[in-house]
Design an enzyme around this catalytic site. Structure first.
Site, PDB file in Angstrom:
ATOM      1  N   GLU A   1     -18.156  -8.999 -13.363  1.00  0.00           N
ATOM      2  CA  GLU A   1     -17.918  -8.754 -14.794  1.00  0.00           C
ATOM      3  C   GLU A   1     -16.467  -9.064 -15.165  1.00  0.00           C
ATOM      4  OE1 GLU A   1     -20.477  -8.451 -16.484  1.00  0.00           O
ATOM      5  OE2 GLU A   1     -21.834  -7.967 -14.845  1.00  0.00           O
TER       6      GLU A   1
ATOM      7  N   ASP B   1     -19.720 -15.398 -10.484  1.00  0.00           N
ATOM      8  CA  ASP B   1     -20.035 -15.088  -9.079  1.00  0.00           C
ATOM      9  C   ASP B   1     -18.922 -15.574  -8.154  1.00  0.00           C
ATOM     10  OD1 ASP B   1     -22.414 -13.851  -9.615  1.00  0.00           O
ATOM     11  OD2 ASP B   1     -23.702 -15.518  -8.989  1.00  0.00           O
TER      12      ASP B   1
HETATM   13 ZN   LIG Z   1     -22.684 -12.107 -15.541  1.00  0.00          ZN
END
Ligand SMILES: [Zn+2]
Length: 419
Positions: A278, A359
């Site tokens: 996030e 990611d």
């Molecule tokens: Zn995401």
């Protein structure tokens, strides 16, 4: 030059701006990990769990696609026949056909009809979620959520409809220009206020309680150069067992939110991996970029609707004289619905690329690919995600890389980092 000529110029300019923004701001060069690595990751997942998740997804599919098709058919039936314009007239009749009543009540009636027609499919979805144990809120909770979302849409819709048709009356020749600016402004405003005005309608948000995990997360955010005032916990468990986290808002309303289910189900290292993902969104300003491209898209849509909507054969089908009258609103809805269905795979592709970048950020920030991989496995297990969904479905609607892609990306990172 006529307003129509200027509209063509404006549309070309907006389209160019969108293409340039997309080319510069979207991380296109993030192809998924090699297929062989994905298949190896798939082989490492328990077969019975993969089968169970696939059964769940297969159970959701008929209702989901039926809803899509019926939604399209009803939008076309209302927009490309005089049915929709009659519905708008009917809604305005108790008020003497006043334009405000036609614009607001007529517009909301059109949307409500489409919602009601697809309602059985939403109920189907809730039934499947309950059967598979993902839903925890029961039918009463489901109904309350549904009514709340209708109410929120009605408020936002009424403001947008009233504003749009007021602009048309004030500037009959140039409304598309003011309308485009207004639509773009509304997108920015919504992105700004949704976290503080709308999200609290559905969930309670509390600051994460003090402790080693919170300290670790705040330290990680500081290390990452992303100022985070707080990590908020949403009481998602009131309606679901699913685990998740997200960022929303812009500037002062920006927040990182984790589901209480995630804190309950995942060990601290995995929560850290989720929050690192996030933070990647926050660092790359994904919400801001999404909002700005959304604003450009909304402006372009208004201009395009003005141009396409003035096409005589369409107006004849809809039984209206001009695209600018409230009775033509169903025609606009039909056009937007078709464009939305066509644009869905493009939006999904962009989203997957942005998610892959977050990611990669999480892996680099935590330097812990094994926690990242176990987090992905846990996410898939609890959320009953198909770890390697059918190709066509993936291309049409997957907003995130698949579980096996994300596992393979973690393994590639581990290989490169020599861990
Ligand atoms: Zn995401």
């Amino acid at each position: 030059m006529s307003p129509r000529g200027w509209a063509l110029v404006a549309l070309a300019g907006l389209a160019l701006a969108l293409v340039v923004a997309a080319a510069l701001l979207i991380p296109w060069n993030r192809p998924p990990a090699p297929r062989a690595d994905q298949l190896a990751a798939l082989g490492d997942l328990p077969a019975d769990q993969v089968t169970h998740s696939r059964e769940f997804r297969a159970a959701l599919r008929p209702g989901g696609y039926a809803s899509l098709v019926i939604g399209l058919l009803i939008a076309l039936a209302l927009g490309l026949t005089p049915l929709g314009s009659r519905l708008v007239e009917l809604a305005g009749r108790p008020f003497g056909g006043h334009w405000v009543a036609q614009a607001v009540l007529g517009g909301l009636a059109v949307v409500l009809v489409a919602d009601l027609v697809t309602l059985p499919f939403s109920a189907w979805r809730q039934a499947v979620l309950t059967r598979y144990g993902l839903s925890t809120n029961g039918w009463a909770g489901w109904l309350v959520d549904l009514l709340k979302s209708y109410a929120v849409s009605a408020v936002i819709g009424a403001v947008a409809l009233l504003g749009f048709y007021a602009v048309i009356r004030l500037a009959p020749r140039w409304w598309w220009a003011f309308g485009a600016a207004g639509a773009a402004g509304l997108v920015v405003l919504l992105s700004f206020v949704l976290p503080v005005l709308v999200e609290p309608v559905f969930n309670r948000f509390t600051p994460m309680e003090q402790g080693p995990l919170r300290t670790e997360l705040m330290a990680m955010a500081a290390r990452d150069g992303v100022p985070v005032r707080d990590v908020l916990v949403a009481d998602a468990s009131r309606r679901t067992r699913a685990v998740n986290a997200y960022v929303s808002g812009i500037g002062p309303t920006r927040r990182v939110v984790v589901y209480d289910t995630l804190l309950r189900e995942a060990p601290p290292a995995e929560v850290t991996a989720v929050v690192a993902h996030e933070l990647g969104h926050a660092r790359d300003r994904d919400v801001t970029v999404g909002t700005l491209t959304g604003a450009l898209g909304a402006a372009a849509a208004v201009v395009a609707l003005y141009l396409i909507g003035s096409w005589a054969p369409l107006l004849r089908l809809a039984g209206v004289d001009s695209v600018a009258e409230p009775r033509a609103f169903p025609l606009l809805v039909a056009l937007v619905t078709v464009v939305g269905l066509v644009a869905a795979p493009v939006q999904a592709l962009i989203s997957r690329r942005v998610e892959a970048r977050a990611d990669a950020h999480a892996l680099a920030l935590t330097g812990d690919p094994s926690a990242f991989e176990s987090m992905q496995r846990r996410l898939a297990t609890i959320n009953l995600a198909d770890p390697d969904p059918p190709r066509w479905e993936y291309l049409y609607s997957a907003t995130h890389p698949s579980t096996v892609e994300r596992m393979a990306a973690a393994r590639a990172y581990a290989r490169e980092a020599g861990r």
